[in-house]
Design an enzyme around this catalytic site. Structure first.
Site, PDB file in Angstrom:
ATOM      1  N   ARG A   1       0.798  -1.240   0.000  1.00  0.00           N
ATOM      2  CA  ARG A   1       0.000   0.000   0.000  1.00  0.00           C
ATOM      3  C   ARG A   1       0.824   1.280   0.000  1.00  0.00           C
ATOM      4  O   ARG A   1       0.525   2.205  -0.764  1.00  0.00           O
ATOM      5  CB  ARG A   1      -0.986   0.009   1.173  1.00  0.00           C
ATOM      6  CG  ARG A   1      -2.029  -1.110   1.141  1.00  0.00           C
ATOM      7  CD  ARG A   1      -2.608  -1.323  -0.216  1.00  0.00           C
ATOM      8  NE  ARG A   1      -3.728  -2.260  -0.203  1.00  0.00           N
ATOM      9  CZ  ARG A   1      -4.304  -2.751  -1.287  1.00  0.00           C
ATOM     10  NH1 ARG A   1      -3.867  -2.395  -2.478  1.00  0.00           N
ATOM     11  NH2 ARG A   1      -5.306  -3.586  -1.207  1.00  0.00           N
TER      12      ARG A   1
ATOM     13  N   ASP B   1      -6.533  -0.861   4.687  1.00  0.00           N
ATOM     14  CA  ASP B   1      -5.901  -0.323   3.490  1.00  0.00           C
ATOM     15  C   ASP B   1      -6.200   1.161   3.263  1.00  0.00           C
ATOM     16  O   ASP B   1      -5.346   1.910   2.819  1.00  0.00           O
ATOM     17  CB  ASP B   1      -6.288  -1.160   2.267  1.00  0.00           C
ATOM     18  CG  ASP B   1      -5.642  -2.528   2.303  1.00  0.00           C
ATOM     19  OD1 ASP B   1      -4.497  -2.616   2.822  1.00  0.00           O
ATOM     20  OD2 ASP B   1      -6.251  -3.506   1.843  1.00  0.00           O
TER      21      ASP B   1
HETATM   22  N1  ARG Z   1      -5.916  -8.154   6.314  1.00  0.00           N
HETATM   23  C1  ARG Z   1      -4.842  -7.790   5.438  1.00  0.00           C
HETATM   24  C2  ARG Z   1      -4.262  -6.470   5.837  1.00  0.00           C
HETATM   25  O1  ARG Z   1      -4.918  -5.677   6.456  1.00  0.00           O
HETATM   26  C3  ARG Z   1      -5.223  -7.789   3.990  1.00  0.00           C
HETATM   27  C4  ARG Z   1      -6.263  -6.776   3.587  1.00  0.00           C
HETATM   28  C5  ARG Z   1      -6.783  -6.928   2.185  1.00  0.00           C
HETATM   29  N2  ARG Z   1      -7.412  -8.206   2.045  1.00  0.00           N
HETATM   30  C6  ARG Z   1      -8.170  -8.608   1.009  1.00  0.00           C
HETATM   31  N3  ARG Z   1      -8.545  -9.853   1.020  1.00  0.00           N
HETATM   32  N4  ARG Z   1      -8.513  -7.826   0.034  1.00  0.00           N
HETATM   33  O2  ARG Z   1      -3.135  -6.196   5.506  1.00  0.00           O
END
Ligand code: ARG
Length: 394
Positions: free
Chosen positions: A96, A125
């Site tokens: 990210r 995110d």
């Molecule tokens: N839980 C993980 C994090 O916060 C992944 C988040 C995105 N997960 C997804 N399946 N799109 O880093």
């Protein structure tokens, strides 16, 4: 008309966002970041680009960020042994800040006043994107349509997309929410929300089921130089290719699956499963090598740093002063992390079974119970007396 740069994935949400932003009077520039989400499955960036245009983008940027991702984000995290809540090697969380960095760069180049993303208001995110962008350019406006728009379901979005002729593949309804890059895959939602249920086999994308697997192990040797993985079985690889190769080998052996009920930054507990074959192999091998070459006090202190480091990455604080300071510490610990670790991959397991380093602090003449023993056992008596003295006194 204001200009906005949108982090675009090609999926239903971000495709609707393009149109939706246009209706709010934005000129929309789409940015597609290649972090290796397509490796091995041939993600079709040309098709994604065409979809962005069809949805109304005035311009589309596609950037191959695989090298930058592994060199500048994955590698520092590997050196730090960063793992969140003991099970998550942070693939999504590491990607990210890199995407946000490029959003900001493109916004500057295009003289855009805003950046946008398609994250929901419940996850980590959105925090990572926005905190990073805010650090890099606090004046940029940030727009997160999914938090505020009128659509209440996937069906409403599909209807909206069809109404505006946005080419969306509605036939294959995805049972999970997936984020993928070179360092791993994060999979959530659908049946995974039932905590009592084992994840179905179809949830996994790059690891074979350990249940149906060759009953012989695979051995590989990983060589590191100053904490950086350089070779597999004596053959030198560029980091990006080394990671891709280990994903393949590890995936075939079912290595790197994890199932975690995690604490999100926003206070929600959520269940996510992960696949990270290369990350798991490298994390395990790197730690093993450190056990050999770091003295006890440094090794133990570094564990505290690892824990904090993983929190900072998870919490979106990649570009924070503490993270930068911890990188300096971690780098100074890697001076002697040079050597090779032999790994055994077998039915989903990944263990170190052999190790060597010119900086090894293991001295056989000290530890042996055999006749080469050079340790003067008589000295232990005095040591114990002084070590235990305060407690005896008490
Ligand atoms: N839980 C993980 C994090 O916060 C992944 C988040 C995105 N997960 C997804 N399946 N799109 O880093």
């Amino acid at each position: 008309m204001k200009k906005i740069v949108l982090a675009y994935s090609g999926g239903l949400d971000t495709s609707c966002i393009v149109k939706w932003l246009q209706e709010q009077d934005y000129e929309v520039i789409c940015f597609i970041a290649d972090l290796g989400q397509g490796v091995g499955q041939g993600e079709d960036f040309k098709a994604i680009e065409a979809r962005a245009h069809a949805a109304g983008a005035s311009k589309v940027y596609i950037k191959d960020l695989k090298d930058e991702f592994v060199e500048d984000f994955v590698l520092p995290a590997l050196k730090a042994n960063a793992i969140y809540e003991g099970k998550y090697l942070l693939a999504t969380a590491l990607g990210r800040p890199l995407i946000a960095k490029h959003l900001v760069e493109i916004a500057h180049k295009e003289k855009a006043e805003a950046i946008g993303h398609g994250c929901t208001g419940k996850g980590n995110d959105q925090v990572r994107f926005e905190v990073t962008a805010g650090i890099l350019d606090p004046r940029l406006e940030i727009v997160a349509p999914v938090r505020t728009w009128e659509f209440k379901s996937r069906d409403e979005e599909i209807e909206y997309a069809q109404m505006h002729n946005i080419p969306i593949d509605v036939t294959k309804k995805k049972p999970y929410s997936i984020d993928r890059n070179l360092w791993g895959i994060s999979i959530e939602a659908g049946v995974l929300e039932n905590l009592e249920q084992e994840p179905p086999e179809d949830a996994y994308m790059i690891t074979k089921s350990p249940t149906h697997m060759a009953s012989y192990p695979r051995y590989i040797e990983i060589s590191f130089e100053k904490g950086v993985p350089k070779k597999i079985d004596g053959k030198t690889y560029k980091l990006k290719n080394l990671v891709a190769h280990l994903n393949e080998i590890g995936g075939l052996c079912g290595v790197g699956r994890s199932d975690l009920v995690e604490n999100r930054l926003v206070g929600i507990k959520s269940r996510e499963i992960y696949e990270a074959p290369a990350a798991t192999i490298l994390y395990t091998a790197h730690k093993e090598l450190e056990s050999l070459v770091l003295d006890r006090e440094l090794a133990h202190f570094k564990e505290i740093v690892s824990l904090k480091y993983s929190e900072l990455v998870y919490y979106g604080l990649w570009y924070s002063p503490l993270k930068e300071a911890l990188d300096s510490f971690v780098n100074s610990t890697q001076k002697h992390v040079t050597g090779s670790i032999k790994m055994k991959l077998f039915k989903g397991n990944c263990v170190a079974v052999g190790r060597k380093s010119t900086y090894s602090l293991y001295k056989k003449e000290l530890s042996t119970y055999g006749k080469e023993d050079k340790f003067d056992q008589r000295l232990a008596e005095g040591f114990i007396k002084i070590w235990g003295m305060p407690y005896k006194t008490r």
